[in-house]
Design a protein around this motif. Structure first.
Motif, PDB file in Angstrom:
ATOM      1  N   LEU A  28       0.802  -1.438  -0.083  1.00  0.00           N
ATOM      2  CA  LEU A  28       0.487  -0.462  -0.009  1.00  0.00           C
ATOM      3  C   LEU A  28       1.019   1.042  -0.221  1.00  0.00           C
ATOM      4  CD1 LEU A  28      -3.087  -0.952   2.512  1.00  0.00           C
ATOM      5  CD2 LEU A  28      -2.919  -0.008  -0.323  1.00  0.00           C
ATOM      6  N   SER A  29       1.863   1.498   0.956  1.00  0.00           N
ATOM      7  CA  SER A  29       2.596   2.162   0.851  1.00  0.00           C
ATOM      8  C   SER A  29       3.402   2.965  -0.393  1.00  0.00           C
ATOM      9  CB  SER A  29       4.123   2.266   1.782  1.00  0.00           C
ATOM     10  OG  SER A  29       3.463   1.949   3.146  1.00  0.00           O
ATOM     11  N   SER A  34       3.737   5.989  -5.576  1.00  0.00           N
ATOM     12  CA  SER A  34       3.161   6.258  -6.991  1.00  0.00           C
ATOM     13  C   SER A  34       2.704   7.311  -7.360  1.00  0.00           C
ATOM     14  CB  SER A  34       3.044   4.972  -7.318  1.00  0.00           C
ATOM     15  OG  SER A  34       4.277   4.180  -7.355  1.00  0.00           O
ATOM     16  N   LEU A  35       1.591   7.260  -6.403  1.00  0.00           N
ATOM     17  CA  LEU A  35       0.630   8.032  -7.148  1.00  0.00           C
ATOM     18  C   LEU A  35       1.019   9.732  -6.434  1.00  0.00           C
ATOM     19  CD1 LEU A  35      -2.844   6.249  -5.745  1.00  0.00           C
ATOM     20  CD2 LEU A  35      -2.181   6.646  -8.462  1.00  0.00           C
ATOM     21  N   SER A  79       1.290  12.082   3.717  1.00  0.00           N
ATOM     22  CA  SER A  79       2.186  10.396   3.812  1.00  0.00           C
ATOM     23  C   SER A  79       1.273  10.773   5.562  1.00  0.00           C
ATOM     24  CB  SER A  79       2.836  10.887   4.436  1.00  0.00           C
ATOM     25  OG  SER A  79       3.776  10.843   2.917  1.00  0.00           O
ATOM     26  N   LEU A  80       1.037  11.313   6.409  1.00  0.00           N
ATOM     27  CA  LEU A  80       0.632  11.666   7.741  1.00  0.00           C
ATOM     28  C   LEU A  80      -1.153  10.963   7.943  1.00  0.00           C
ATOM     29  CD1 LEU A  80       1.655  12.782  10.168  1.00  0.00           C
ATOM     30  CD2 LEU A  80       0.097  14.440  10.149  1.00  0.00           C
ATOM     31  N   LEU A  81      -1.773  11.078   6.869  1.00  0.00           N
ATOM     32  CA  LEU A  81      -2.766  11.137   6.963  1.00  0.00           C
ATOM     33  C   LEU A  81      -2.519   9.845   6.878  1.00  0.00           C
ATOM     34  CD1 LEU A  81      -4.600  13.894   4.793  1.00  0.00           C
ATOM     35  CD2 LEU A  81      -4.953  13.040   7.889  1.00  0.00           C
ATOM     36  N   PHE A  82      -2.377   9.484   5.499  1.00  0.00           N
ATOM     37  CA  PHE A  82      -1.700   8.367   5.116  1.00  0.00           C
ATOM     38  C   PHE A  82      -1.834   6.687   5.940  1.00  0.00           C
ATOM     39  CE2 PHE A  82       0.654   4.425   3.201  1.00  0.00           C
ATOM     40  CZ  PHE A  82      -0.197   3.407   2.220  1.00  0.00           C
ATOM     41  N   LEU A  87      -2.575   2.454   6.937  1.00  0.00           N
ATOM     42  CA  LEU A  87      -2.175   1.997   7.179  1.00  0.00           C
ATOM     43  C   LEU A  87      -2.387   1.265   8.903  1.00  0.00           C
ATOM     44  CD1 LEU A  87       1.529   2.667   6.313  1.00  0.00           C
ATOM     45  CD2 LEU A  87       0.088   1.542   5.425  1.00  0.00           C
ATOM     46  N   LYS A  88      -3.430   2.753   9.513  1.00  0.00           N
ATOM     47  CA  LYS A  88      -3.542   2.228  10.802  1.00  0.00           C
ATOM     48  C   LYS A  88      -2.985   1.840  11.722  1.00  0.00           C
ATOM     49  CE  LYS A  88      -8.101   2.131   9.681  1.00  0.00           C
ATOM     50  NZ  LYS A  88      -8.947   2.786   9.884  1.00  0.00           N
ATOM     51  N   ALA A  89      -1.460   3.345  11.722  1.00  0.00           N
ATOM     52  CA  ALA A  89      -0.280   3.313  12.620  1.00  0.00           C
ATOM     53  C   ALA A  89      -0.178   4.634  12.938  1.00  0.00           C
ATOM     54  CB  ALA A  89       1.061   2.673  11.811  1.00  0.00           C
TER      55      ALA A  89
END
Length: 248
Positions: A28-29, A34-35, A79-82, A87-89
């Motif tokens: 997923l990362s 890529s996007l 990235s922070l939101l992702f 990732l639920k991390a």
């Protein structure tokens, strides 16, 4: 119809097997990276801003601010939101933490001389001295412009370090090991320094991005934090602009 169902079932089974073999967080990362990078290179570049706002007053200044802010929004904020919601991390597990037992004051001070040397070298490289500072201080020399420029530059470094030495490094080393993750992030960050990303940098900077990426990746891994590499990157950028203005 039966044949089509058989082919569809085989494709689903193969994708399921591929998914089981990999680390879903890394997969997923990589998709997210890529996007994000494609969006950044196409819509966060100087050239995009110039084409979109060709008649804007102060275009030479605002295209730099735009580029830096877009870097921060895409590479840091997204990235922070992702990390948090996909990732639920915890972002702390991806470099947003600082352990002073690993980062000692002596090491902080020791980083200053080599950063100064990097900046001094830039002042005597024709391509680098022609590129930096990114804004013309002779034209935009008021303190408001200078403060805005360096503030946006800092945001740029925050996005860059968190994306490469935070998200991608920590996502990658769980699957391909520390060395593999460092080399992979070095490859990506060095490529963006070339002309293929419409953000082309001078040749010396592009090639120096390779050893710098390895060193920064190692530091981020050992300290488990992006703050030391952010600090070093900011110093190099500051000394580069300063020495170029003094000697070039």
């Amino acid at each position: 119809m039966e044949r089509k169902n058989t082919i569809a079932n085989r494709i689903r089974e193969e994708f399921a097997e591929i998914s089981r073999e990999g680390d879903w967080r890394m997969n997923l990362s990589l998709l997210f990276a890529s996007l994000t990078l494609f969006t950044y290179c196409y819509f966060g570049s100087f050239s995009f801003f110039e084409k979109t706002f060709p008649d804007m007053p102060g275009l030479g200044y605002w295209k730099i601010i735009y580029h830096h802010v877009m870097n921060f929004l895409l590479l840091f904020c997204c990235s922070l939101l992702f990390i948090r919601y996909v990732l639920k991390a915890s972002p702390r597990d991806y470099g947003l933490s600082l352990d002073w037992r690993r980062v000692r004051p002596a090491l902080v001070l020791a980083a200053i001389p080599p950063c100064m040397l990097c900046g001094l070298f830039s002042a005597f490289d024709p391509q680098l001295s022609a590129t930096y500072p990114l804004v013309d201080f002779a034209e935009y020399g008021k303190w408001q412009y200078i403060a805005g420029y360096f503030a946006s530059y800092f945001l740029y470094y925050v996005g860059w370090e968190f994306f490469f030495r935070g998200l991608l490094l920590n996502a990658g080393k769980r699957r391909i090991g520390v060395a593999g993750a460092i080399l992979f992030t070095t490859l990506l960050s060095a490529l963006i320094h070339t002309c293929i990303a419409s953000l082309g940098k001078p040749v010396a900077e592009t090639f120096s991005a390779i050893p710098a990426g390895i060193i920064f990746g190692y530091i981020a891994h050992k300290t488990r934090s992006v703050y030391p590499t952010l600090y070093i990157h900011v110093l190099i950028g500051f000394f580069t602009d300063w020495f170029v203005c003094l000697f070039a």
